[in-house]
Scaffold this motif. Structure first.
Motif, PDB file in Angstrom:
ATOM      1  N   GLU A 110       0.514  -1.136  -0.007  1.00 44.95           N
ATOM      2  CA  GLU A 110       0.216  -0.136  -0.215  1.00 44.95           C
ATOM      3  C   GLU A 110       0.803   1.331  -0.093  1.00 44.95           C
ATOM      4  O   GLU A 110       2.320   1.446   0.676  1.00 44.95           O
ATOM      5  CB  GLU A 110      -0.810   0.115   1.016  1.00 44.95           C
ATOM      6  CG  GLU A 110      -1.926  -1.352   0.739  1.00 44.95           C
ATOM      7  CD  GLU A 110      -2.481  -0.885   2.096  1.00 44.95           C
ATOM      8  OE1 GLU A 110      -3.243  -2.357   2.364  1.00 44.95           O
ATOM      9  OE2 GLU A 110      -2.258  -0.748   3.294  1.00 44.95           O
ATOM     10  N   GLN A 111       0.367   2.499  -0.682  1.00 49.44           N
ATOM     11  CA  GLN A 111       1.212   3.476  -0.471  1.00 49.44           C
ATOM     12  C   GLN A 111       0.956   4.376   0.733  1.00 49.44           C
ATOM     13  O   GLN A 111       2.130   4.568   0.732  1.00 49.44           O
ATOM     14  CB  GLN A 111       0.452   4.742  -1.464  1.00 49.44           C
ATOM     15  CG  GLN A 111       0.501   4.764  -3.066  1.00 49.44           C
ATOM     16  CD  GLN A 111      -0.046   5.389  -3.911  1.00 49.44           C
ATOM     17  OE1 GLN A 111      -1.674   5.155  -4.348  1.00 49.44           O
ATOM     18  NE2 GLN A 111       0.260   6.442  -4.222  1.00 49.44           N
ATOM     19  N   SER A 112       0.270   3.452   1.915  1.00 45.39           N
ATOM     20  CA  SER A 112       0.809   4.293   3.084  1.00 45.39           C
ATOM     21  C   SER A 112       1.960   4.260   3.573  1.00 45.39           C
ATOM     22  O   SER A 112       2.374   4.411   4.293  1.00 45.39           O
ATOM     23  CB  SER A 112      -0.147   4.345   3.700  1.00 45.39           C
ATOM     24  OG  SER A 112      -1.351   3.257   4.040  1.00 45.39           O
ATOM     25  N   GLN A 113       2.491   2.699   3.622  1.00 45.39           N
ATOM     26  CA  GLN A 113       3.273   2.161   3.854  1.00 45.39           C
ATOM     27  C   GLN A 113       4.999   2.013   3.167  1.00 45.39           C
ATOM     28  O   GLN A 113       5.818   1.159   3.372  1.00 45.39           O
ATOM     29  CB  GLN A 113       2.991   0.517   4.050  1.00 45.39           C
ATOM     30  CG  GLN A 113       1.450   0.332   4.596  1.00 45.39           C
ATOM     31  CD  GLN A 113       1.513   0.857   6.194  1.00 45.39           C
ATOM     32  OE1 GLN A 113       3.014   0.742   6.998  1.00 45.39           O
ATOM     33  NE2 GLN A 113       0.895   0.992   6.841  1.00 45.39           N
ATOM     34  N   LEU A 114       4.707   2.803   1.831  1.00 40.49           N
ATOM     35  CA  LEU A 114       6.270   3.380   1.518  1.00 40.49           C
ATOM     36  C   LEU A 114       6.015   5.148   1.503  1.00 40.49           C
ATOM     37  O   LEU A 114       5.411   5.660   1.997  1.00 40.49           O
ATOM     38  CB  LEU A 114       5.655   3.128  -0.176  1.00 40.49           C
ATOM     39  CG  LEU A 114       5.490   2.051  -0.474  1.00 40.49           C
ATOM     40  CD1 LEU A 114       4.883   1.756  -2.194  1.00 40.49           C
ATOM     41  CD2 LEU A 114       6.503   0.707  -0.330  1.00 40.49           C
ATOM     42  N   THR A 115       8.029   4.932   1.085  1.00 40.90           N
ATOM     43  CA  THR A 115       8.391   6.306   1.110  1.00 40.90           C
ATOM     44  C   THR A 115       7.755   7.214  -0.154  1.00 40.90           C
ATOM     45  O   THR A 115       7.739   6.915  -1.196  1.00 40.90           O
ATOM     46  CB  THR A 115       9.087   6.131   1.833  1.00 40.90           C
ATOM     47  OG1 THR A 115      10.338   6.282   0.630  1.00 40.90           O
ATOM     48  CG2 THR A 115      10.157   5.938   3.055  1.00 40.90           C
ATOM     49  N   GLN A 116       7.981   8.592   0.807  1.00 38.87           N
ATOM     50  CA  GLN A 116       7.556   9.311  -0.463  1.00 38.87           C
ATOM     51  C   GLN A 116       8.729   8.763  -1.971  1.00 38.87           C
ATOM     52  O   GLN A 116       8.126   9.492  -3.203  1.00 38.87           O
ATOM     53  CB  GLN A 116       7.086  11.064  -0.559  1.00 38.87           C
ATOM     54  CG  GLN A 116       7.138  11.252   0.142  1.00 38.87           C
ATOM     55  CD  GLN A 116       7.113  12.663   1.342  1.00 38.87           C
ATOM     56  OE1 GLN A 116       7.791  13.518   0.395  1.00 38.87           O
ATOM     57  NE2 GLN A 116       6.390  13.084   2.388  1.00 38.87           N
ATOM     58  N   GLU A 117       9.749   9.095  -1.711  1.00 36.60           N
ATOM     59  CA  GLU A 117      10.496   8.411  -3.242  1.00 36.60           C
ATOM     60  C   GLU A 117       9.944   7.190  -3.506  1.00 36.60           C
ATOM     61  O   GLU A 117      10.254   6.812  -5.264  1.00 36.60           O
ATOM     62  CB  GLU A 117      12.211   7.655  -3.036  1.00 36.60           C
ATOM     63  CG  GLU A 117      12.680   9.419  -1.686  1.00 36.60           C
ATOM     64  CD  GLU A 117      12.432   9.373  -0.755  1.00 36.60           C
ATOM     65  OE1 GLU A 117      12.832   9.950   0.136  1.00 36.60           O
ATOM     66  OE2 GLU A 117      11.767   8.574   0.276  1.00 36.60           O
TER      67      GLU A 117
END
Length: 889
Positions: free
Chosen positions: A185-192
């Motif tokens: 999920e995107q919420s578990q990944l950094t902005q990079e």
């Protein structure tokens, strides 16, 4: 699992240890917990330079199944990273998440969009072939190079070299971050990586170094308290007042120096709170944001360290109070013993001086001199006042000092007897000296005057006879040498006229001898006389009878002591339960306390307290009263336990609910409601300590029964005591087994349909499956699976044990269901090749064979015997059915 821990605690506390030692054990356990759990072999400060390079980091994100995510960002000089440096960073990163999270396995996200295929290959080889990844690997996601040529090369060469990587987990090549988002999920990944998670590597390193530095500080403090506590607890008590006083002063001085550490403790508490504020900083800045799982675990770690710091300090303070009291009581005891020796020596000297008056005066002047000397000795006998004071002091010691043994009572009795003997000796000597004037008058008067003196003497003898303190034989021996023949005859006539008086004295002497013979005195060895040698021998059974009688009396005292402990602790237990029910449970329904109750606790009284009300009612109205009826016959109390064994099974319900209760307590232990209740009750310990009381109590009973059995061998009721112990141990085993059983997850059927749980335990298991004509071992051929086996009447379950994070019951293991074998479709081979601790379980068709290795040969034998017993019972049942069917046909 938890019942075993409580059992050990109950056992270590049940052997009547002193309070100061129990507190010291708590201190040591707390320090050991900090040292073993909160400090790891590799700290952030040790590899700070490697971590700052950021070629790999923990983002704090989690996969869909809770797997921690390690990100390998773009790092042009990745190939220059040394093997040891690479290994250190990964070892540290995999040690940061909790055991439960790490047990699920790590997800690696390797970002090589701006790199070439060679860099992708080098990274994968480092992780797989070189064996540098130290944790449990679950999935590898690779963002391949975005350049057209490198992307094509990556696709082709990855397929060609897939076997070179020898990955045991899936390796997925991704073309874009959008494709990555289908796995995480995107919420578990950094902005990079196209995610929304905020991550600052500098802040992460700062938090880790602060937490680990705080853990080291707490550990050092706990070690100091532990070392000082052990030094105090292991110090032998001195045998003299001076040495005891010096020891007390020394320990007090060391205690004062230890108070300096209080400033360090306050500083540590401030440091810990500052770390908590730093971790919560993102939420403070943005209330809509939330902490990631890694940050939440950091919060839990700091809270645990602060709690352990407070527990260590509190435990040591409690221990010091008990230790200081012990030394003060020891000093009183040693002073009593010293004063006892001094008084005893003074008494012996006074007795010796009185005994030295072996003669009486030969003249009135001499007699007056002796009387004055005797009066002087009587004045010196003021030590009798000291003796009485010392006896009162000794009796006070017996009543108030737990270290005073029966020897103090013996010494008090000895002082009392000595204090009675000396005045009697003084009075006897005075009476003897006062008789001198009458006898000397016989030496100087005429015959006519002698007659008058003799009459006066006769009257004096009558007076002396009335006092029953005159020894005529002694008087005659003293004066026979100084009387002339005529006066001798006159005195003899006086004595002869008083024959009855002599008989009375003789009877009195015999009576006193008989009275003295009734007192218990040490037997003094004497040389046998010829008459004694010729006399018939005495009965040889007398000494043995006395010895047996003394031993039985000692055992009776020990039985009464255990029974008193049982009753006293039972009454205290009932009071504690009532205190909890009134001071906590009832307050949850008090409208005035409602605003203090958090939402998570509302309407959860039954979860928090379980069936404590039922337990209290049983003990208050039934069990305690019945136990009290056996006060005078402790050896028969086993009957009470046997009659109420069914009622005692209510503890099984309480123990089943304990994990839920503990979990609820952990969620709201710091709430204002519990603090207010504890304040009203003036309790030093929190509610969780009292919720553990029923578990400790049911465990305590079996220890007390064992003590009674030891002191009741051969007596009426010993059989019932043994039966009660066996039944109680059966209840404890059933509770313990059921606690493991309810921790099984993933089993879709009804565990109740499997029949009674007979045994459970952990084993190493090798599985062999037959596919067609080929036998195949599982992939981990030489590495066994760790499985927890549950043997039921109808089935054998294979489960995987998983340790959970947290504290108390939240740290309980859980069991993931893996395999079920029906007992009606298996066989067993008692001996497996290669190890006496192994045996085999196989399906009836032998398509599946499980080689099971126990921890010891004894455990293996018990399991094999139980399984064979089940299989034999099934075989006999089948034969019975066939015979019944044949008869019907």
């Amino acid at each position: 699992w938890w019942f075993w821990i409580v059992n050990k605690m109950a056992f270590s506390w049940s052997v009547s240890p002193s309070v100061h030692w129990r507190t010291c054990v708590r201190l040591c356990m707390c320090a050991d917990e900090i040292m073993q759990q909160e400090t790891s072999p590799l700290c952030a400060a040790d590899i700070i330079s490697e971590l700052k390079k950021k070629f790999a980091f923990l983002s704090g994100g989690r996969g869909q199944d809770g797997s921690p995510i390690i990100i390998f960002p773009e790092f042009p000089s990745f190939g220059e990273i040394g093997d040891q440096e690479f290994h250190n960073v990964l070892t540290y990163l995999t040690s940061v998440p909790s055991l439960s999270a790490a047990g699920v396995g790590f997800i690696l996200v390797i970002d090589r969009r701006q790199d070439r295929w060679a860099c992708v290959k080098g990274t994968l080889l480092r992780i797989s072939v070189s064996g540098h990844f130290p944790g449990n690997l679950r999935l590898v996601l690779v963002l391949r190079p975005s350049a057209l040529l490198q992307r094509t090369l990556s696709d082709v060469l990855f397929k060609l070299h897939r076997d070179d990587f020898k990955m045991k987990v899936p390796v997925i090549m991704l073309s874009s971050v959008a494709e990555l988002h289908t796995y995480i999920e995107q919420s578990q990944l950094t902005q990079e990586l196209g995610g929304t998670q905020q991550y600052c590597h500098k802040t992460w390193i700062s938090h880790r170094t602060d937490i680990e530095g705080f853990a080291v500080l707490v550990k050092r403090m706990a070690q100091r308290l532990q070392a000082f506590g052990r030094e105090l607890a292991e110090t032998d008590l001195p045998n003299s007042p001076l040495a005891t006083s010096n020891l007390l002063n020394t320990h007090c001085s060391k205690r004062e120096s230890m108070k300096v550490s209080s400033n360090i403790q306050l500083k540590s508490l401030g440091q810990g709170r500052k770390i908590l504020e730093n971790i919560r900083e993102p939420v403070r800045r943005d209330p809509d944001s939330s902490l990631n799982p890694d940050q939440l675990e950091n919060l839990a770690t700091v809270h645990r360290l602060l709690s352990q710091l407070n527990e260590s300090s509190t435990a040591f303070d409690d221990f010091w109070v008990q230790h200081h009291t012990k030394l003060e009581m020891c000093l009183r005891l040693r002073q009593f013993e010293h004063n006892f020796q001094q008084v005893l020596e003074d008494l012996e000297q006074a007795t010796t001086r009185v005994t030295a008056f072996s003669h009486v005066g030969m003249s009135p002047t001499h007699t007056e001199h002796l009387l004055r000397e005797l009066s002087s000795q009587e004045e010196k006998a003021c030590l009798l006042d000291r003796l009485r004071v010392l006896v009162v002091e000794g009796e006070g010691l017996v009543d108030s000092c737990e270290f005073a043994d029966d020897s103090v009572k013996v010494k008090c009795g000895e002082l009392q007897r000595a204090g009675e003997k000396l005045p009697q000796q003084l009075q006897t000597k005075r009476d003897l000296l006062l008789f001198v004037p009458y006898l000397t008058s016989l030496l100087c008067q005429s015959q006519e005057g002698a007659e008058s003196a003799l009459q006066e003497l006769e009257g004096y003898l009558e007076t002396a006879n009335e006092r029953q303190e005159w020894d005529m034989d002694t008087v005659w021996r003293e004066y026979e040498s100084v009387l002339n023949e005529e006066l001798k005859e006159q005195v003899k006539r006086v004595f002869e006229k008083r024959t009855m008086l002599q008989e009375m004295f003789e009877k009195r002497r015999v009576s006193l001898k008989k009275l003295a013979a009734k007192q218990t005195r040490p037997v003094q060895p004497v040389a046998p006389t010829p008459e004694a040698i010729k006399s018939p021998p005495s009965s040889p059974g007398l000494s043995r009878t006395t010895s047996v009688s003394d031993e039985e009396e000692n055992l009776a005292v020990l039985r009464r002591h255990v029974m008193n402990e049982l009753l006293e602790t039972e009454r205290a237990y009932v009071e504690e339960l009532l205190c909890v029910l009134q001071g906590y449970a009832a307050e949850m329904e008090n409208p005035a306390m409602a605003p203090l109750i958090p939402t998570v606790l509302q309407n959860k009284k039954d979860v928090l307290f379980g069936n404590m009300q039922e337990i209290y009612h049983f003990h208050k109205t039934t069990f305690l009263r019945e136990l009290e009826t056996y006060t005078d016959c402790p050896e028969l109390v086993g009957r009470c336990f046997l009659e109420r064994m069914g009622d005692l099974q209510i503890y099984e319900k309480y123990c089943h609910n304990k994990p839920r209760s503990e979990s609820l307590w952990r969620q709201c232990s710091d709430c204002a409601f519990f603090q207010e209740c504890q304040k009203k009750l003036e309790h030093k310990l929190g509610l969780d300590s009292y919720l553990l009381k029923p578990v400790q109590r049911i465990t305590k009973y079996q220890l007390l029964l064992k003590e009674l059995i030891k002191y009741s061998k051969g007596r009426e009721g010993s059989v019932e005591l043994q039966a009660a112990l066996s039944s109680l141990l059966g209840i404890l085993k059933a509770v313990n087994d059921s606690m493991h059983l309810i921790a099984i997850t993933g089993y879709e059927g009804n565990l109740g349909d499997l029949g009674r749980l007979l045994m459970q335990g952990s084993f190493s298991v090798w599985a062999e499956h037959k596919r067609g004509h080929v036998k195949m071992m599982e992939l981990a051929r030489f590495k066994p699976m760790q499985r927890h086996l549950f043997l039921h009447e109808k089935a054998l379950l294979f489960c995987k044990r998983r340790e959970e994070s947290g504290e108390g019951y939240e740290k309980a293991p859980s069991y993931s269901f893996k395999q079920e074998l029906s007992m009606s479709a298996i066989g067993i081979t008692e001996h497996a090749k290669g190890d006496n601790k192994k045996f085999e379980i196989w399906s009836s068709s032998r398509d599946e064979v499980y080689t099971v290795q126990a921890a010891s040969e004894e455990i293996k034998t018990i399991w094999v015997r139980e399984i064979r017993k089940l299989l034999t019972g099934q075989l006999e049942a089948c034969r019975g059915k066939r015979e019944a069917t044949t008869w019907v046909i």
